[in-house]
Design an enzyme around this catalytic site. Structure first.
Site, PDB file in Angstrom:
ATOM      1  N   HIS A 132       0.830  -1.223   0.000  1.00  0.00           N
ATOM      2  CA  HIS A 132       0.000   0.000   0.000  1.00  0.00           C
ATOM      3  C   HIS A 132       0.853   1.257   0.000  1.00  0.00           C
ATOM      4  O   HIS A 132       0.336   2.340   0.261  1.00  0.00           O
ATOM      5  CB  HIS A 132      -0.947   0.003   1.203  1.00  0.00           C
ATOM      6  CG  HIS A 132      -1.731  -1.269   1.358  1.00  0.00           C
ATOM      7  ND1 HIS A 132      -1.363  -2.277   2.216  1.00  0.00           N
ATOM      8  CD2 HIS A 132      -2.849  -1.706   0.709  1.00  0.00           C
ATOM      9  CE1 HIS A 132      -2.224  -3.279   2.111  1.00  0.00           C
ATOM     10  NE2 HIS A 132      -3.129  -2.961   1.208  1.00  0.00           N
TER      11      HIS A 132
HETATM   12  S1  FES Z   1       1.614  -0.542   3.389  1.00  0.00           S
HETATM   13 FE1  FES Z   1       0.006  -1.881   3.760  1.00  0.00          FE
HETATM   14  S2  FES Z   1       1.001  -3.697   4.405  1.00  0.00           S
HETATM   15 FE2  FES Z   1       2.591  -2.291   4.064  1.00  0.00          FE
END
Ligand code: FES
Length: 169
Positions: A132
């Site tokens: 993410h």
């Molecule tokens: S940014 Fe979501 S698991 Fe690493």
């Protein structure tokens, strides 16, 4: 007649006590092996601590080891990385670098993103989690979310100049 009732009462009390004692012993005898089976096995205990030889890790490189089923990143930081790490307190979860390392040249962190548990990639001086988009600096501190916390520093201690035990303080 009354004497017979008392004896009967005493007998009943004795039987109740005897049943309680035998029943209690049975419960203990049943529970001990059950509880003992829940203790970690010797190979699990062995993995609770992992000794790592640091002599093959050169400045600016990272070594990944497995500890309790998790990756642990061990980085020998360059003087430039140390300087950059000490120059700030990170971002989202501020923490001085000195609280995260025992020796400035060695960074030891659990390689699990604090957002949802992906393994971040080493990129540049820090890490990027491609799940993410979280980013961590050269001290493992989160500088871009959504991760809310810095990479965890596991318990560890140096047992020699080039040897560290992860999992023990
Ligand atoms: S940014 Fe979501 S698991 Fe690493």
């Amino acid at each position: 007649m009354e004497k017979a009732n008392l004896s009967e009462g005493n007998r009943r009390d004795f039987l109740i006590k005897l049943t309680s004692v035998v029943g209690g012993a049975g419960v203990v005898a049943t529970c001990v092996p059950f509880v003992a089976s829940m203790n970690p096995s010797s190979d699990v205990l062995a993995k609770a601590e992992t000794e790592v030889d640091l002599s093959g890790i050169t400045p600016g490189t990272m070594h990944t080891i497995a500890w309790q089923g998790k990756p642990v990143f061990i980085v020998q930081r360059t003087p430039e990385q140390i300087k950059a790490a000490e120059a700030s307190n990170g971002g989202i979860d501020p923490e001085p670098d000195s609280k995260r390392v025992q020796k400035p040249e060695w960074l030891v962190v659990v390689g699990v993103c604090t957002h949802m548990g992906c393994v971040p990639n080493k990129e540049g001086p820090g890490w990027v989690c491609h799940c993410h988009g979280s980013e961590y600096d050269e001290s493992g501190r989160v500088i871009r979310g959504p991760a809310p916390k810095n990479l965890e520093v596991p318990p560890y201690h140096f047992v020699a100049e080039n040897k560290v035990v992860i999992g023990a303080t």
